[in-house]
Design a protein around this motif. Sequence first.
Motif, PDB file in Angstrom:
ATOM      1  N   LEU A   1     104.455 -75.454  77.041  1.00 45.02           N
ATOM      2  CA  LEU A   1     103.571 -76.485  76.503  1.00 45.02           C
ATOM      3  C   LEU A   1     104.041 -76.973  75.127  1.00 45.02           C
ATOM      4  CD1 LEU A   1     100.923 -77.992  77.188  1.00 45.02           C
ATOM      5  CD2 LEU A   1      99.752 -76.312  75.788  1.00 45.02           C
ATOM      6  N   ALA A   2     104.424 -76.051  74.253  1.00 50.76           N
ATOM      7  CA  ALA A   2     104.838 -76.452  72.894  1.00 50.76           C
ATOM      8  C   ALA A   2     106.054 -77.372  72.947  1.00 50.76           C
ATOM      9  CB  ALA A   2     105.140 -75.211  72.049  1.00 50.76           C
TER      10      ALA A   2
ATOM     11  N   ASP B   1     104.142 -72.363  80.970  1.00 52.09           N
ATOM     12  CA  ASP B   1     103.438 -71.171  80.481  1.00 52.09           C
ATOM     13  C   ASP B   1     101.953 -71.167  80.842  1.00 52.09           C
ATOM     14  OD1 ASP B   1     103.420 -73.352  78.733  1.00 52.09           O
ATOM     15  OD2 ASP B   1     103.480 -72.137  76.912  1.00 52.09           O
ATOM     16  N   LEU B   2     101.397 -72.330  81.207  1.00 53.65           N
ATOM     17  CA  LEU B   2     100.000 -72.334  81.683  1.00 53.65           C
ATOM     18  C   LEU B   2      99.891 -71.567  82.988  1.00 53.65           C
ATOM     19  CD1 LEU B   2      98.742 -75.978  81.047  1.00 53.65           C
ATOM     20  CD2 LEU B   2      98.839 -74.039  79.488  1.00 53.65           C
TER      21      LEU B   2
ATOM     22  N   LEU C   1      89.729 -78.672  81.772  1.00 58.05           N
ATOM     23  CA  LEU C   1      90.799 -79.635  81.550  1.00 58.05           C
ATOM     24  C   LEU C   1      90.503 -80.976  82.225  1.00 58.05           C
ATOM     25  CD1 LEU C   1      93.605 -79.821  80.205  1.00 58.05           C
ATOM     26  CD2 LEU C   1      94.572 -79.358  82.447  1.00 58.05           C
TER      27      LEU C   1
ATOM     28  N   LYS D   1     105.670 -86.015  71.305  1.00 53.50           N
ATOM     29  CA  LYS D   1     105.462 -86.487  69.932  1.00 53.50           C
ATOM     30  C   LYS D   1     106.692 -87.305  69.492  1.00 53.50           C
ATOM     31  CE  LYS D   1     102.269 -85.573  66.653  1.00 53.50           C
ATOM     32  NZ  LYS D   1     100.983 -86.275  66.734  1.00 53.50           N
TER      33      LYS D   1
ATOM     34  N   VAL E   1      97.488 -85.824  80.141  1.00 50.77           N
ATOM     35  CA  VAL E   1      97.324 -84.382  80.289  1.00 50.77           C
ATOM     36  C   VAL E   1      98.684 -83.759  80.017  1.00 50.77           C
ATOM     37  CG1 VAL E   1      97.808 -84.398  82.793  1.00 50.77           C
ATOM     38  CG2 VAL E   1      96.412 -82.564  81.830  1.00 50.77           C
ATOM     39  N   THR E   2      98.683 -82.569  79.418  1.00 49.25           N
ATOM     40  CA  THR E   2      99.955 -81.899  79.122  1.00 49.25           C
ATOM     41  C   THR E   2      99.979 -80.545  79.816  1.00 49.25           C
ATOM     42  OG1 THR E   2      98.880 -81.190  77.060  1.00 49.25           O
ATOM     43  CG2 THR E   2     100.494 -82.986  76.917  1.00 49.25           C
ATOM     44  N   PHE E   3     100.871 -80.423  80.778  1.00 44.02           N
ATOM     45  CA  PHE E   3     101.104 -79.138  81.421  1.00 44.02           C
ATOM     46  C   PHE E   3     102.390 -78.522  80.881  1.00 44.02           C
ATOM     47  CE2 PHE E   3      98.727 -81.335  84.913  1.00 44.02           C
ATOM     48  CZ  PHE E   3      97.632 -80.494  84.912  1.00 44.02           C
TER      49      PHE E   3
ATOM     50  N   VAL F   1      90.343 -84.645  80.492  1.00 44.74           N
ATOM     51  CA  VAL F   1      91.184 -85.770  80.908  1.00 44.74           C
ATOM     52  C   VAL F   1      90.317 -87.001  81.177  1.00 44.74           C
ATOM     53  CG1 VAL F   1      92.740 -86.604  82.729  1.00 44.74           C
ATOM     54  CG2 VAL F   1      93.053 -84.301  81.778  1.00 44.74           C
TER      55      VAL F   1
ATOM     56  N   ASP G   1      97.798 -85.426  71.824  1.00 46.10           N
ATOM     57  CA  ASP G   1      99.175 -84.932  71.992  1.00 46.10           C
ATOM     58  C   ASP G   1      99.215 -83.743  72.934  1.00 46.10           C
ATOM     59  OD1 ASP G   1     100.521 -86.631  70.055  1.00 46.10           O
ATOM     60  OD2 ASP G   1      99.363 -85.550  68.537  1.00 46.10           O
ATOM     61  N   VAL G   2      98.093 -83.062  73.041  1.00 45.64           N
ATOM     62  CA  VAL G   2      98.009 -81.887  73.900  1.00 45.64           C
ATOM     63  C   VAL G   2      96.584 -81.833  74.433  1.00 45.64           C
ATOM     64  CG1 VAL G   2      97.373 -80.314  71.989  1.00 45.64           C
ATOM     65  CG2 VAL G   2      98.504 -79.382  74.020  1.00 45.64           C
ATOM     66  N   THR G   3      96.421 -81.356  75.660  1.00 47.44           N
ATOM     67  CA  THR G   3      95.082 -81.275  76.248  1.00 47.44           C
ATOM     68  C   THR G   3      94.786 -79.830  76.622  1.00 47.44           C
ATOM     69  OG1 THR G   3      96.135 -81.942  78.319  1.00 47.44           O
ATOM     70  CG2 THR G   3      94.858 -83.613  77.139  1.00 47.44           C
TER      71      THR G   3
ATOM     72  N   LEU H   1      91.948 -73.134  80.917  1.00 52.23           N
ATOM     73  CA  LEU H   1      93.283 -72.588  80.647  1.00 52.23           C
ATOM     74  C   LEU H   1      93.188 -71.139  80.173  1.00 52.23           C
ATOM     75  CD1 LEU H   1      95.150 -75.463  78.781  1.00 52.23           C
ATOM     76  CD2 LEU H   1      94.844 -75.087  81.236  1.00 52.23           C
TER      77      LEU H   1
ATOM     78  N   LEU I   1      99.767 -71.071  72.610  1.00 51.70           N
ATOM     79  CA  LEU I   1     100.431 -72.054  73.470  1.00 51.70           C
ATOM     80  C   LEU I   1     101.154 -73.111  72.637  1.00 51.70           C
ATOM     81  CD1 LEU I   1      97.781 -72.553  76.298  1.00 51.70           C
ATOM     82  CD2 LEU I   1     100.100 -71.641  76.592  1.00 51.70           C
ATOM     83  N   LEU I   2     100.640 -73.403  71.457  1.00 49.75           N
ATOM     84  CA  LEU I   2     101.313 -74.373  70.580  1.00 49.75           C
ATOM     85  C   LEU I   2     102.481 -73.739  69.827  1.00 49.75           C
ATOM     86  CD1 LEU I   2      98.222 -76.270  69.112  1.00 49.75           C
ATOM     87  CD2 LEU I   2      99.955 -77.210  70.667  1.00 49.75           C
ATOM     88  N   GLY I   3     102.618 -72.422  69.912  1.00 46.64           N
ATOM     89  CA  GLY I   3     103.671 -71.750  69.148  1.00 46.64           C
ATOM     90  C   GLY I   3     103.395 -71.782  67.653  1.00 46.64           C
TER      91      GLY I   3
ATOM     92  N   ILE J   1      99.648 -82.723  65.253  1.00 45.94           N
ATOM     93  CA  ILE J   1      99.366 -82.643  66.692  1.00 45.94           C
ATOM     94  C   ILE J   1      97.850 -82.647  66.830  1.00 45.94           C
ATOM     95  CG2 ILE J   1      99.424 -81.068  68.670  1.00 45.94           C
ATOM     96  CD1 ILE J   1     102.088 -79.948  67.381  1.00 45.94           C
TER      97      ILE J   1
ATOM     98  N   VAL K   1     104.908 -80.783  74.026  1.00 46.42           N
ATOM     99  CA  VAL K   1     104.239 -81.472  72.917  1.00 46.42           C
ATOM    100  C   VAL K   1     105.282 -82.046  71.958  1.00 46.42           C
ATOM    101  CG1 VAL K   1     102.732 -81.141  70.901  1.00 46.42           C
ATOM    102  CG2 VAL K   1     102.108 -80.124  73.107  1.00 46.42           C
TER     103      VAL K   1
END
Lengths: 239, 239
Positions: B133-134, B154-155, A133, B141, B149-151, A137, A148-150, A155, A172-174, A124, B137
Amino acid sequence: MARLRDAPKAVLFDVFGTLVDWRGSVIAGLSAFGAARGISADWAEIADSWRRAYRPSMDRVRRGLVPWTILDDLHRDALMNIARRHEIGPLDDADCEHLVRLWHRLAPWPDVAEGLGRLKSVAIIGPLSNGHLALQVSLAKRNLFPWDVTFGADLFRHYKPDAEVYLGACDLLGLAPDQVMLAAAHNDDLAAAASFGLATAFISRPAEHGPGTGDRAKPAEAWDIVTDRVGGIAEAFGV
Amino acid sequence: MARLRDAPKAVLFDVFGTLVDWRGSVIAGLSAFGAARGISADWAEIADSWRRAYRPSMDRVRRGLVPWTILDDLHRDALMNIARRHEIGPLDDADCEHLVRLWHRLAPWPDVAEGLGRLKSVAIIGPLSNGHLALQVSLAKRNLFPWDVTFGADLFRHYKPDAEVYLGACDLLGLAPDQVMLAAAHNDDLAAAASFGLATAFISRPAEHGPGTGDRAKPAEAWDIVTDRVGGIAEAFGV
């Protein structure tokens, strides 16, 4: 170069200086603005002054002296001061907006698009910058960064090197911090990331601060990866 | 189809049902799990029960009866109840994790990749889902969604249709609500978005809830765009 056995699950990138040539782009943008207005000035010095205001202005936010403020607004305040000092004003609101938006249109170093494309096949990828953000962008859209993630500092409402940015992104990505790598051209950013348990990749960018400043582009510690291109990280993971 | 003169600056997408076939994917995943374990059950009914638990479980978060909880955890709780009720347990932790992660591997409707690729040439595109978010993603993927942009919910620590999600996304993009469009297969999601000033695109997905449920896939209002493919939105903007 150090070789890690396994790719981390995610590789997050510092952006200003690491992926984009802020100095060359800002000088070019300021020069074009000056030419259009018939203003002559030392645009390189103005770009450098503008950047020098960056860390102190974020530090005021980090120390709680001013409330959370995004980078566009910090850039605008610094620009007004610099314009006064260098007598390039008065700048009206549209001028200011145009110049602040130069930071949304920074050009990448030539290896970035290719390197990110390769790295994306095994991890990722995303920005972890002090830019907000919307700015990330803009840069991704202009430069075709295939994120893959912004992430943006807004945030987390914190600026690096605060823990909240590095650990907030992992959360946030776990992912656990040791599943995440920060790639940056700056030793202090990597030192903070390492202190919170992230893996580290140093990308040397000797041209970041202009001619004769290459000494600042040397690794200060034995980072997990040391390279001079984004593709060097992909190679360390065998892609 | 309504034709808007200008593309919005950003088009944000609901994901479950709008872009991915959660039902078909979850049934397939549950069936494969059952076959591997020698468990037979009405997997379609179980998938539907699991999805029916979705809204009430989020509503408990929205009403403040439970603290902020991401969708993986809501899915896990609901799965335990359903497994007990349908006597497909006991599920150990690894089973649960495997099944909860089915929601990270949902397959897209066939028009999505092509449509997003076209739309990306004229607008910022991203997910605006109740998934975290995870999870977004993972889906991006797996399905090569080319997000700018990835919302994730949890944001905002809120679930749609709370205002915080729609307006929070606009705010992070630095855009006014009328510069942003929500695209969704669900009238209630669009009604909320419209009430906060966003533009709206309805994408009809008659197969979302399975055979004989196509009536739920009809537009309830005169949304700005009504289509049955992501590409229909791109076409409304002339791309």
